[in-house]
Design a protein around this motif. Structure first.
Motif, mmCIF file in Angstrom:
data_model
loop_
_atom_site.group_PDB
_atom_site.id
_atom_site.type_symbol
_atom_site.label_atom_id
_atom_site.label_comp_id
_atom_site.label_asym_id
_atom_site.label_seq_id
_atom_site.Cartn_x
_atom_site.Cartn_y
_atom_site.Cartn_z
ATOM 1 N N SER A 155 0.803 -1.220 0.000
ATOM 2 C CA SER A 155 0.000 0.000 0.000
ATOM 3 C C SER A 155 0.835 1.269 0.000
ATOM 4 N N SER A 156 2.132 1.145 0.283
ATOM 5 C CA SER A 156 3.024 2.318 0.327
ATOM 6 C C SER A 156 3.953 2.387 -0.880
ATOM 7 N N THR A 157 3.740 1.539 -1.873
ATOM 8 C CA THR A 157 4.599 1.514 -3.054
ATOM 9 C C THR A 157 3.759 1.600 -4.322
ATOM 10 N N SER A 158 4.350 2.158 -5.366
ATOM 11 C CA SER A 158 3.616 2.247 -6.635
ATOM 12 C C SER A 158 3.403 0.862 -7.237
ATOM 13 N N MET A 159 4.417 -0.011 -7.166
ATOM 14 C CA MET A 159 4.240 -1.366 -7.701
ATOM 15 C C MET A 159 3.146 -2.104 -6.939
ATOM 16 N N GLY A 160 3.134 -1.926 -5.617
ATOM 17 C CA GLY A 160 2.115 -2.583 -4.817
ATOM 18 C C GLY A 160 0.722 -2.125 -5.180
ATOM 19 N N LYS A 161 0.542 -0.814 -5.340
ATOM 20 C CA LYS A 161 -0.793 -0.305 -5.682
ATOM 21 C C LYS A 161 -1.224 -0.746 -7.081
ATOM 22 N N ALA A 162 -0.259 -0.821 -8.010
ATOM 23 C CA ALA A 162 -0.586 -1.307 -9.352
ATOM 24 C C ALA A 162 -1.043 -2.764 -9.304
ATOM 25 N N LEU A 163 -0.405 -3.558 -8.451
ATOM 26 C CA LEU A 163 -0.764 -4.975 -8.329
ATOM 27 C C LEU A 163 -2.058 -5.158 -7.546
ATOM 28 N N LEU A 164 -2.251 -4.376 -6.497
ATOM 29 C CA LEU A 164 -3.493 -4.463 -5.726
ATOM 30 C C LEU A 164 -4.695 -4.083 -6.583
ATOM 31 N N ALA A 165 -4.491 -3.205 -7.548
ATOM 32 C CA ALA A 165 -5.585 -2.771 -8.419
ATOM 33 C C ALA A 165 -6.108 -3.901 -9.294
ATOM 34 N N GLN A 166 -5.327 -4.965 -9.451
ATOM 35 C CA GLN A 166 -5.757 -6.108 -10.257
ATOM 36 C C GLN A 166 -6.576 -7.116 -9.440
ATOM 37 N N MET A 167 -6.609 -6.942 -8.124
ATOM 38 C CA MET A 167 -7.317 -7.868 -7.259
ATOM 39 C C MET A 167 -8.774 -7.445 -7.104
ATOM 40 N N THR A 168 -9.611 -8.368 -6.651
ATOM 41 C CA THR A 168 -11.002 -8.040 -6.374
ATOM 42 C C THR A 168 -11.094 -7.349 -5.012
ATOM 43 N N PRO A 169 -12.171 -6.603 -4.767
ATOM 44 C CA PRO A 169 -12.343 -5.990 -3.438
ATOM 45 C C PRO A 169 -12.283 -7.017 -2.310
ATOM 46 N N ALA A 170 -12.819 -8.200 -2.540
ATOM 47 C CA ALA A 170 -12.794 -9.247 -1.511
ATOM 48 C C ALA A 170 -11.371 -9.690 -1.214
ATOM 49 N N GLU A 171 -10.541 -9.786 -2.257
ATOM 50 C CA GLU A 171 -9.147 -10.186 -2.054
ATOM 51 C C GLU A 171 -8.390 -9.118 -1.271
ATOM 52 N N ARG A 172 -8.651 -7.852 -1.579
ATOM 53 C CA ARG A 172 -7.980 -6.786 -0.828
ATOM 54 C C ARG A 172 -8.477 -6.738 0.615
ATOM 55 N N LEU A 173 -9.754 -7.013 0.810
ATOM 56 C CA LEU A 173 -10.305 -7.036 2.167
ATOM 57 C C LEU A 173 -9.624 -8.106 3.010
ATOM 58 N N SER A 174 -9.306 -9.245 2.387
ATOM 59 C CA SER A 174 -8.634 -10.311 3.134
ATOM 60 C C SER A 174 -7.218 -9.908 3.535
ATOM 61 N N LEU A 175 -6.592 -9.016 2.753
ATOM 62 C CA LEU A 175 -5.251 -8.537 3.089
ATOM 63 C C LEU A 175 -5.308 -7.470 4.175
ATOM 64 N N TYR A 176 -6.376 -6.664 4.169
ATOM 65 C CA TYR A 176 -6.501 -5.560 5.118
ATOM 66 C C TYR A 176 -7.861 -5.646 5.819
ATOM 67 N N PRO A 177 -8.047 -6.636 6.667
ATOM 68 C CA PRO A 177 -9.372 -6.869 7.259
ATOM 69 C C PRO A 177 -9.832 -5.789 8.241
ATOM 70 N N ASN A 178 -8.905 -5.075 8.879
ATOM 71 C CA ASN A 178 -9.338 -4.108 9.893
ATOM 72 C C ASN A 178 -9.417 -2.676 9.379
ATOM 73 N N GLY A 179 -9.132 -2.473 8.096
ATOM 74 C CA GLY A 179 -9.269 -1.136 7.509
ATOM 75 C C GLY A 179 -8.104 -0.211 7.725
ATOM 76 N N GLU A 180 -7.155 -0.594 8.573
ATOM 77 C CA GLU A 180 -5.984 0.241 8.817
ATOM 78 C C GLU A 180 -4.759 -0.385 8.155
ATOM 79 N N LEU A 181 -3.915 0.467 7.574
ATOM 80 C CA LEU A 181 -2.774 -0.008 6.804
ATOM 81 C C LEU A 181 -1.462 0.410 7.458
ATOM 82 N N GLU A 182 -0.464 -0.417 7.244
ATOM 83 C CA GLU A 182 0.883 -0.083 7.705
ATOM 84 C C GLU A 182 1.471 0.967 6.778
ATOM 85 N N GLY A 183 2.069 2.013 7.336
ATOM 86 C CA GLY A 183 2.688 3.053 6.530
ATOM 87 C C GLY A 183 4.153 3.220 6.858
#
Length: 274
Positions: A155-183
Motif C-alpha cells: 500500500s506504500s509503493t507504486s508497484m504494490g498499488k498497481a498490483l493491488l488494483a488487479q485484485m477483487t475488493p474481496a481479495e484486498r479485504l482479506s489482506l486488510y481486514p481491519n481497515g488500517e494499513l501499515e505506513g
C-alpha cells in the motif's frame, strides 16, 4: 476446465493428476493439501481446513500447528486466521529465482533505464508486501538507490498499488481486514478506504504513483503485468528524486512503462486457469 480438488479427492500435482502412491501417508497428504489451498486463498480459518480435509477440527489444528512450527504458515494473533509463513514464501522466492523470467525481462528494464536515466525495479506481490527482485540503479550522483532484496508494504509503493488494483475488493479485504494499513512515512496511505479510492485512479489511468509514501523525497511510477501471465504477480517501476518527477514527467513515464510492459508480457507464459 480443471476439476477443483476436494477433501475426498487428493489434489493433483502441478503436472496434473497422478497415481496414488502405493503406501500413502495421510498426514503428509493433508499438510500438502493445506499448502495447495493456500495457493487459492490468502488466508484460512481452522474450519476451512477442517472442511477441506474432511477431518475433525482437532486433526486440522494439529496439521496447522506442525506447518506453523516449520514456518510454512503463520497465524494472525488478532483474527486467528492462517496465512503463508516465511518458509513457504522463502521457498517460493527461491524457486522463482531459478526461473528465467528475470532474464527475459532484463532487456526491458535496461530500455527504461537508458531512456530515463533513473533507477528501475522489478517487483512481485508477496501477500500484502512487495518484494523487489531485480533492479538497475541510476548512474546519476543524486539518485534513488536500489531496493533489490527488500520487501515493503504494498500500500506504500507504486508497484504494490498497481498490483493491488488487479485484485477483487474481496481479495484486498482479506489482506486488510481491519481497515488500517501499515505506513512508512507521513505521506503513506493509512486507511483501506483511501487505498480503494487510489486504486480506482490507478485503474483509470493504467499506472500507479508513489510520492514520498515509501521514502521521503522519492517518487515512483509503476505498471503491473497482466494477471494472466506467469509465474507471479509482477510489476515494474521507475524511481527518481521527487524534484525530477513532475506531474508531466510522471504521465510520460507512465505511458512509456505501460507500452514496455505490454510488449514484455507477450514473452511470458500464460498463467494456468481453472
Amino acid at each position: 476446465m480443471k476439476k477443483k480438488s476436494s477433501a475426498t479427492e487428493p489434489a493433483a500435482g502441478p503436472a496434473g493428476p497422478s497415481r496414488v502412491p502405493q503406501y500413502p501417508i495421510e498426514s503428509v497428504d493433508n499438510a500438502l493439501k493445506v499448502l495447495l489451498l493456500l495457493g487459492e486463498r490468502s488466508e484460512l480459518r481452522l474450519t476451512d481446513v477442517s472442511e477441506y480435509l474432511g477431518v475433525a477440527s482437532s486433526t486440522a489444528h494439529r496439521v496447522l500447528a506442525m506447518l506453523q512450527y516449520r514456518g510454512f504458515v503463520r497465524q494472525n494473533e488478532r483474527t486467528k486466521l492462517y496465512g503463508p509463513g516465511t518458509a513457504l514464501t522463502g521457498v517460493a522466492f527461491a524457486i522463482l529465482q531459478r526461473f528465467d523470467f528475470r532474464t527475459t525481462l532484463r532487456p526491458f528494464l535496461e530500455r527504461l533505464h537508458t531512456e530515463f536515466g533513473e533507477t528501475v525495479h522489478l517487483g512481485m506481490l508477496d501477500g500484502s508486501m512487495v518484494r523487489f527482485i531485480d533492479a538497475i540503479e541510476s548512474p546519476r550522483v543524486v539518485r534513488v538507490t536500489s531496493r533489490l532484496g527488500m520487501s515493503l508494504p504494498a500500500s506504500s509503493t507504486s508497484m504494490g498499488k498497481a498490483l493491488l488494483a488487479q485484485m477483487t475488493p474481496a481479495e484486498r479485504l482479506s489482506l486488510y481486514p481491519n481497515g488500517e494499513l501499515e505506513g512508512l512515512t507521513e505521506h503513506s496511505v493509512r486507511l483501506r478506504s483511501e487505498l480503494e479510492a487510489q486504486i480506482e485512479t490507478v485503474r483509470r489511468r493504467g499506472y500507479a504513483i508513489n510520492r514520498q509514501e515509501s521514502e521521503l523525497e522519492v517518487a515512483t511510477v509503476a505498471v503491473a503485468f497482466p494477471p494472466r501471465v506467469a509465474p507471479a504477480r509482477l510489476a515494474v517501476n521507475v524511481a527518481a528524486p521527487i524534484n525530477r518527477m513532475s506531474v508531466a514527467k510522471q504521465r510520460m513515464i507512465g505511458a512509456t512503462v505501460r507500452a514496455v510492459v505490454d510488449e514484455a508480457a507477450e514473452l511470458l507464459p500464460a498463467a494456468p486457469t481453472d
